[in-house]
Design an enzyme around this catalytic site. Structure first.
Site, PDB file in Angstrom:
ATOM      1  N   GLU A   1      13.234  75.178  43.495  1.00  0.00           N
ATOM      2  CA  GLU A   1      13.005  74.079  42.811  1.00  0.00           C
ATOM      3  C   GLU A   1      11.623  74.098  41.857  1.00  0.00           C
ATOM      4  O   GLU A   1      11.385  73.580  40.812  1.00  0.00           O
ATOM      5  CB  GLU A   1      12.812  72.677  43.882  1.00  0.00           C
ATOM      6  CG  GLU A   1      14.124  72.351  44.680  1.00  0.00           C
ATOM      7  CD  GLU A   1      15.271  72.108  43.382  1.00  0.00           C
ATOM      8  OE1 GLU A   1      16.156  72.932  43.520  1.00  0.00           O
ATOM      9  OE2 GLU A   1      14.982  71.237  42.664  1.00  0.00           O
TER      10      GLU A   1
ATOM     11  N   GLY B 183       6.535  64.403  53.844  1.00  0.00           N
ATOM     12  CA  GLY B 183       5.713  64.421  54.822  1.00  0.00           C
ATOM     13  C   GLY B 183       5.508  65.659  55.562  1.00  0.00           C
ATOM     14  O   GLY B 183       6.304  66.221  56.603  1.00  0.00           O
TER      15      GLY B 183
END
Length: 423
Positions: free
Chosen positions: A252, A135
């Site tokens: 990441e 989100g």
């Protein structure tokens, strides 16, 4: 499906090459034919089938390699992670249905979560017991996090959340939302951002699917109306949301989906083989234009492999990856767009619709699943408004000149926005 015929036990003492050999053997023996996009038996796996498959990969030591053992991981290094990803990329197997959990939520929880949150969430993510959605993006902010407006207000030992998220991948199936909110005002920009792990069945959460141009509903709008969550759902301290997100994302982006260049190489090999099986397209492979295009893609794949392996070396040496983590993803996105452009030309210029291909899976010529083009909603698709002026652009403003294969050195204006203007 039974994937226990030849389980692989992760052992830190095994060298990366040996670990890669084990991964190759396990995938060869266990990947179902209907999950291989390069076979005629291929069909889109169901969510349950994908979940079962990924749980089996984890038990075999092919997922969660670098996560700590105490949180369900295998306690290995990026060397083993890269070795396994090379074998995953060499096969036309489906993408993960839990990428948000494994690639985003898990690393953030490991960085800023409490001990209780780590023990609760991390093993469940690897065992495919729950799915996560992200989100972050909002209607008036896009992916610009400093402009997000979803507000979290503390009321004693709980928080009240109001706002809206958009382009939320997998929201309809998710059990938890990694939610980024604001505790101050928009003028605070990156200060006052707070992250939560919010159960998606919390009262006040409403998910509205978005149908994209490929007729799928992978994305959704998510509304938060007076959603109450306990303080234990908070990830990190107030004002730590921005730093946590940036710090984790920079690493990441460099380490997630390391299989991309090897998958890219696999897809290009399949495409060339498919063209060689057709008399008309086999002739085109001898044309200088197509030979040059293939050579360009091969060079891009080699460059991408170099970026991935360099990132692993730097991270293992303790170097900060910083903004270079985004470079691999950007380079891969551009290379994928070039590949899809070539696939489209190869299939369309043959004058044969895909349905008439025999012995060749249609997925070889399909739009790559990683492309952002399907993200264009059927509701939000831009309208083209061409005029007779030679210098006019369609209102998507994404026109470029490309060399036409049939008219060497003759410029041709091509719309790359996916607005279906046909130019």
């Amino acid at each position: 499906m039974d994937f226990h015929a030849n389980p692989l036990t992760a052992q830190p003492a095994i060298a990366p090459d040996a670990y890669r050999a084990h991964a190759r053997e396990w995938l060869k023996n266990n990947l179902p034919a209907h999950m291989r996009a390069d076979t005629l038996d291929y069909r889109s796996p169901t969510l349950a089938e994908s979940s079962q498959w990924e749980a089996a990969m984890y038990r075999a030591g092919l997922a969660g390699m670098t996560w700590p053992v105490e949180y369900g991981g295998h306690g290995l290094t990026l060397r083993e992670h890269l070795a396994v990803n090379k074998e995953i990329g060499a096969l036309a197997m489906p993408e993960s249905v839990s990428s948000i959990g494994k690639e985003l939520a898990g690393p953030i929880i490991m960085t800023v979560g409490t001990e209780a949150q780590k023990k609760t969430f991390l093993p469940a993510i690897l065992q495919m017991q729950n799915y996560w959605c992200q989100g972050f993006s909002e209607p008036d902010a896009g992916s610009d996090l400093v402009r997000l407006r979803t507000r979290a207000t503390q009321e004693g030992d709980q928080w009240r959340i109001n706002g809206q998220k958009i382009w939320t991948s997998g929201a309809a199936k998710a059990h938890y939302c990694l939610l980024l909110t604001r505790t101050g005002t928009v003028a605070d920009k990156h200060r006052g951002l707070l992250m939560f792990a919010v159960p998606m069945d919390t009262p006040g959460i409403r998910v509205v699917p978005i149908r994209s141009i490929d007729n799928k509903e992978s994305f959704a709008e998510v509304f938060f109306d007076d959603v109450i969550v306990p303080d234990s759902a908070r990830l990190g301290a107030p004002d730590e949301g921005w730093n946590a997100a940036i710090r984790v994302l920079s690493i990441e982006r460099a380490t997630n989906r390391m299989y991309r260049p090897w998958r890219f190489e696999c897809e290009l090999r399949q495409l060339v083989q498919a063209c060689q099986s057709d008399a008309q397209l086999a002739g085109r492979l001898t044309e200088s234009y197509y030979q040059r295009r293939i050579g360009q893609l091969v060079c891009e794949i080699d460059g991408l492999k170099g970026l991935v392996e360099q990132s692993v070396d730097q991270l293992l040496a303790g170097a900060a990856i910083g903004a270079r983590g985004s470079l691999t993803k950007l380079y891969w996105s551009n290379a994928t767009r070039h590949s899809w452009h070539w696939r489209r030309k190869s299939s369309h210029r043959s004058g044969r619709p895909q349905a008439r291909w025999r012995g060749v899976p249609a997925s070889i010529f399909a739009l790559p699943t990683c492309s952002r083009m399907p993200r264009l909603s059927t509701r939000a698709r831009p309208k083209c408004n061409w005029t007779s002026s030679p210098s006019a652009l369609c209102n998507c403003q994404r026109i470029s000149d490309h060399e036409s294969p049939g008219r060497k050195f003759a410029p041709r204006r091509v719309c790359r926005s996916g607005c279906r203007c046909g130019r």
